[in-house]
Design a protein around this motif. Structure first.
Motif, PDB file in Angstrom:
ATOM      1  N   PRO A 139     -21.908  32.509 -35.409  1.00 12.07           N
ATOM      2  CA  PRO A 139     -23.194  31.981 -35.881  1.00 12.07           C
ATOM      3  C   PRO A 139     -23.292  30.484 -35.581  1.00 12.07           C
ATOM      4  O   PRO A 139     -22.265  29.798 -35.419  1.00 12.07           O
ATOM      5  N   GLU A 140     -24.511  29.995 -35.511  1.00 17.00           N
ATOM      6  CA  GLU A 140     -24.730  28.601 -35.088  1.00 17.00           C
ATOM      7  C   GLU A 140     -23.937  27.601 -35.914  1.00 17.00           C
ATOM      8  O   GLU A 140     -23.384  26.631 -35.386  1.00 17.00           O
ATOM      9  N   ASN A 141     -23.825  27.844 -37.226  1.00 13.18           N
ATOM     10  CA  ASN A 141     -23.118  26.888 -38.086  1.00 13.18           C
ATOM     11  C   ASN A 141     -21.605  26.915 -37.883  1.00 13.18           C
ATOM     12  O   ASN A 141     -20.892  26.020 -38.360  1.00 13.18           O
ATOM     13  N   LEU A 142     -21.107  27.951 -37.171  1.00 15.51           N
ATOM     14  CA  LEU A 142     -19.666  28.055 -36.904  1.00 15.51           C
ATOM     15  C   LEU A 142     -19.374  28.054 -35.401  1.00 15.51           C
ATOM     16  O   LEU A 142     -18.290  28.455 -34.986  1.00 15.51           O
ATOM     17  N   ALA A 143     -20.317  27.626 -34.617  1.00 16.90           N
ATOM     18  CA  ALA A 143     -20.180  27.683 -33.159  1.00 16.90           C
ATOM     19  C   ALA A 143     -18.870  27.057 -32.694  1.00 16.90           C
ATOM     20  O   ALA A 143     -18.528  25.934 -33.073  1.00 16.90           O
ATOM     21  N   GLY A 144     -18.132  27.814 -31.889  1.00 18.13           N
ATOM     22  CA  GLY A 144     -16.880  27.330 -31.313  1.00 18.13           C
ATOM     23  C   GLY A 144     -15.683  27.393 -32.224  1.00 18.13           C
ATOM     24  O   GLY A 144     -14.571  27.057 -31.801  1.00 18.13           O
ATOM     25  N   GLN A 145     -15.862  27.844 -33.471  1.00 19.22           N
ATOM     26  CA  GLN A 145     -14.770  27.789 -34.447  1.00 19.22           C
ATOM     27  C   GLN A 145     -14.068  29.130 -34.667  1.00 19.22           C
ATOM     28  O   GLN A 145     -12.973  29.166 -35.225  1.00 19.22           O
ATOM     29  N   LEU A 146     -14.686  30.229 -34.265  1.00 24.89           N
ATOM     30  CA  LEU A 146     -14.122  31.539 -34.552  1.00 24.89           C
ATOM     31  C   LEU A 146     -13.375  32.104 -33.345  1.00 24.89           C
ATOM     32  O   LEU A 146     -13.710  31.816 -32.200  1.00 24.89           O
ATOM     33  N   ARG A 147     -12.375  32.930 -33.634  1.00 20.01           N
ATOM     34  CA  ARG A 147     -11.617  33.620 -32.595  1.00 20.01           C
ATOM     35  C   ARG A 147     -11.353  35.056 -33.038  1.00 20.01           C
ATOM     36  O   ARG A 147     -11.458  35.391 -34.206  1.00 20.01           O
ATOM     37  N   GLY A 148     -10.988  35.901 -32.078  1.00 23.61           N
ATOM     38  CA  GLY A 148     -10.607  37.255 -32.429  1.00 23.61           C
ATOM     39  C   GLY A 148     -11.220  38.303 -31.523  1.00 23.61           C
ATOM     40  O   GLY A 148     -12.119  38.030 -30.729  1.00 23.61           O
TER      41      GLY A 148
ATOM     42  N   GLU B  47     -15.603  43.733 -28.529  1.00 24.87           N
ATOM     43  CA  GLU B  47     -15.926  42.306 -28.421  1.00 24.87           C
ATOM     44  C   GLU B  47     -14.621  41.569 -28.140  1.00 24.87           C
ATOM     45  O   GLU B  47     -13.809  41.362 -29.038  1.00 24.87           O
ATOM     46  N   ILE B  48     -14.428  41.185 -26.874  1.00 23.84           N
ATOM     47  CA  ILE B  48     -13.135  40.647 -26.438  1.00 23.84           C
ATOM     48  C   ILE B  48     -13.178  39.122 -26.509  1.00 23.84           C
ATOM     49  O   ILE B  48     -13.470  38.425 -25.542  1.00 23.84           O
ATOM     50  N   GLY B  49     -12.904  38.594 -27.688  1.00 23.05           N
ATOM     51  CA  GLY B  49     -12.890  37.158 -27.886  1.00 23.05           C
ATOM     52  C   GLY B  49     -14.283  36.572 -28.043  1.00 23.05           C
ATOM     53  O   GLY B  49     -15.304  37.258 -27.907  1.00 23.05           O
ATOM     54  N   TYR B  50     -14.314  35.269 -28.324  1.00 18.00           N
ATOM     55  CA  TYR B  50     -15.564  34.525 -28.527  1.00 18.00           C
ATOM     56  C   TYR B  50     -15.823  33.640 -27.319  1.00 18.00           C
ATOM     57  O   TYR B  50     -15.023  32.750 -27.002  1.00 18.00           O
ATOM     58  N   HIS B  51     -16.961  33.886 -26.648  1.00 12.61           N
ATOM     59  CA  HIS B  51     -17.230  33.108 -25.439  1.00 12.61           C
ATOM     60  C   HIS B  51     -17.689  31.681 -25.734  1.00 12.61           C
ATOM     61  O   HIS B  51     -17.804  30.878 -24.817  1.00 12.61           O
ATOM     62  N   ASP B  52     -17.943  31.354 -27.010  1.00 11.28           N
ATOM     63  CA  ASP B  52     -18.284  29.972 -27.370  1.00 11.28           C
ATOM     64  C   ASP B  52     -17.062  29.191 -27.851  1.00 11.28           C
ATOM     65  O   ASP B  52     -17.171  28.022 -28.229  1.00 11.28           O
ATOM     66  N   ASN B  53     -15.891  29.833 -27.817  1.00 11.44           N
ATOM     67  CA  ASN B  53     -14.639  29.187 -28.213  1.00 11.44           C
ATOM     68  C   ASN B  53     -13.805  28.917 -26.963  1.00 11.44           C
ATOM     69  O   ASN B  53     -13.525  29.832 -26.178  1.00 11.44           O
ATOM     70  N   VAL B  54     -13.418  27.682 -26.760  1.00 17.13           N
ATOM     71  CA  VAL B  54     -12.713  27.298 -25.534  1.00 17.13           C
ATOM     72  C   VAL B  54     -11.417  28.075 -25.369  1.00 17.13           C
ATOM     73  O   VAL B  54     -11.094  28.546 -24.272  1.00 17.13           O
ATOM     74  N   GLN B  55     -10.664  28.241 -26.445  1.00 16.62           N
ATOM     75  CA  GLN B  55      -9.372  28.931 -26.341  1.00 16.62           C
ATOM     76  C   GLN B  55      -9.556  30.410 -25.986  1.00 16.62           C
ATOM     77  O   GLN B  55      -8.827  30.948 -25.143  1.00 16.62           O
ATOM     78  N   ASP B  56     -10.518  31.065 -26.618  1.00 22.00           N
ATOM     79  CA  ASP B  56     -10.760  32.476 -26.313  1.00 22.00           C
ATOM     80  C   ASP B  56     -11.284  32.666 -24.896  1.00 22.00           C
ATOM     81  O   ASP B  56     -10.847  33.567 -24.170  1.00 22.00           O
ATOM     82  N   ALA B  57     -12.255  31.835 -24.523  1.00 23.23           N
ATOM     83  CA  ALA B  57     -12.831  31.959 -23.181  1.00 23.23           C
ATOM     84  C   ALA B  57     -11.765  31.718 -22.119  1.00 23.23           C
ATOM     85  O   ALA B  57     -11.698  32.433 -21.116  1.00 23.23           O
ATOM     86  N   THR B  58     -10.931  30.711 -22.338  1.00 22.36           N
ATOM     87  CA  THR B  58      -9.866  30.404 -21.383  1.00 22.36           C
ATOM     88  C   THR B  58      -8.851  31.537 -21.324  1.00 22.36           C
ATOM     89  O   THR B  58      -8.393  31.927 -20.238  1.00 22.36           O
TER      90      THR B  58
ATOM     91  N   ASN C  24     -25.804  34.832 -22.158  1.00 25.92           N
ATOM     92  CA  ASN C  24     -24.758  34.344 -23.064  1.00 25.92           C
ATOM     93  C   ASN C  24     -23.730  33.556 -22.263  1.00 25.92           C
ATOM     94  O   ASN C  24     -22.844  34.139 -21.642  1.00 25.92           O
ATOM     95  N   PRO C  25     -23.837  32.209 -22.249  1.00 25.76           N
ATOM     96  CA  PRO C  25     -22.912  31.424 -21.431  1.00 25.76           C
ATOM     97  C   PRO C  25     -21.519  31.335 -22.043  1.00 25.76           C
ATOM     98  O   PRO C  25     -21.358  31.323 -23.264  1.00 25.76           O
ATOM     99  N   TYR C  26     -20.514  31.300 -21.174  1.00 24.68           N
ATOM    100  CA  TYR C  26     -19.159  30.960 -21.606  1.00 24.68           C
ATOM    101  C   TYR C  26     -19.059  29.443 -21.711  1.00 24.68           C
ATOM    102  O   TYR C  26     -19.635  28.721 -20.902  1.00 24.68           O
TER     103      TYR C  26
ATOM    104  N   ASN D 123     -17.945  37.907 -27.853  1.00 24.40           N
ATOM    105  CA  ASN D 123     -18.651  37.570 -29.090  1.00 24.40           C
ATOM    106  C   ASN D 123     -19.106  36.115 -29.099  1.00 24.40           C
ATOM    107  O   ASN D 123     -18.714  35.323 -28.239  1.00 24.40           O
ATOM    108  N   ALA D 124     -19.913  35.772 -30.091  1.00 27.58           N
ATOM    109  CA  ALA D 124     -20.317  34.386 -30.328  1.00 27.58           C
ATOM    110  C   ALA D 124     -20.469  34.185 -31.826  1.00 27.58           C
ATOM    111  O   ALA D 124     -20.941  35.081 -32.539  1.00 27.58           O
TER     112      ALA D 124
END
Length: 246
Positions: free
Chosen positions: A77-86, A141-152, A14-16, A74-75
């Motif tokens: 779903p494909e249709n929402l990739a990069g859009q979710l946070r929390g 699940e500590i943030g979404y690793h496909d979201n730039v803001q969460d990963a950062t 699961n890449p960041y 977390n990550a």
């Protein structure tokens, strides 16, 4: 008693979106949690980072632990990739101890996460580390690793997150949250009977081991006249009256 199985993610696939992967960053978080936990008198066992969720469950179930805490990100779903946070703190439905830990984690992470309303507890019957562990369990699940803001946020605030998570664990066990200190050598000094090594700073905490007079110990911390000490591979609290500090 304060025996924790700490299970950071083994999912290196699961890449960041920034750099690294889930296995890397969850293990770095666990690395930073351990000094806080041990300084506060909590015995920590880690999973095999090169294993899997199944091997982590088996390893946990082979021991006698008071809690199983899994660290993930977390990550969407494909249709929402990069859009979710929390941040989601999961526990098995009806598991009161898992729910208690999940709520404490939420309470401690809300003040430091940029979107506190998105830090919440959730139930799950699908997660193996909640369903199959012998010990009470929570998976965070500590943030979404496909979201730039969460990963950062996670990468740039790793120490603060580790402290908040460790504080939650201490609260769960009813222990003070103590800052890591430099260790000292000490020796047990009693008259006749062995010294009681306890699970916390007080005589109402259970006895973990009876330590004979003259036993060398490593002193990690102190709290209200009690010392966090290591005897062999066991951490616990000792009444300072029965210790001679080098």
């Amino acid at each position: 008693m304060p025996f924790l199985f700490l299970s950071p993610s083994t999912q290196d696939f699961n890449p960041y979106v920034t750099e690294g992967n889930e296995q890397l960053w969850m293990n770095r978080l666990a690395d930073r949690m351990e000094p806080y936990l041990e300084a506060s008198g909590i015995n920590v066992t880690r999973n095999n980072p090169n294993g899997s969720a199944a091997t982590s469950i088996r390893q946990s179930n082979l021991g006698t632990y008071d809690f199983h805490l899994a660290l993930h990100s977390n990550a969407a779903p494909e249709n929402l990739a990069g859009q979710l946070r929390g941040i989601d703190a999961y526990y098995y439905p009806g598991a009161k101890f898992g729910q208690a830990m999940a709520q404490l984690v939420v309470d401690n992470l809300k003040p430091i996460y940029p979107l506190p309303d998105k830090v919440q507890t959730r139930t799950s019957t699908a997660i193996g580390e909640l369903r199959q562990t012998k010990a009470p369990a929570a998976l965070i699940e500590i943030g979404y690793h496909d979201n730039v803001q969460d990963a950062t946020w996670l990468v740039e605030n790793l120490d603060e997150i580790a402290a908040a998570m460790s504080r939650a664990v201490c609260q769960y066990f009813g222990l003070p949250f103590l800052q890591p200190q430099g260790s000292q050598n000490g020796v047990v000094r009693t008259e006749n009977t062995p010294m009681n090594l306890r699970g916390g700073p007080g005589t109402d905490f259970p006895v973990l081991r009876r330590v004979p007079n003259g036993t060398p110990v490593e002193i990690l911390n102190q709290y209200n006249g009690w010392y966090v000490i290591r005897v062999g591979d066991l951490l616990g609290y000792a009444d300072g009256r029965y210790l001679e500090v080098d």
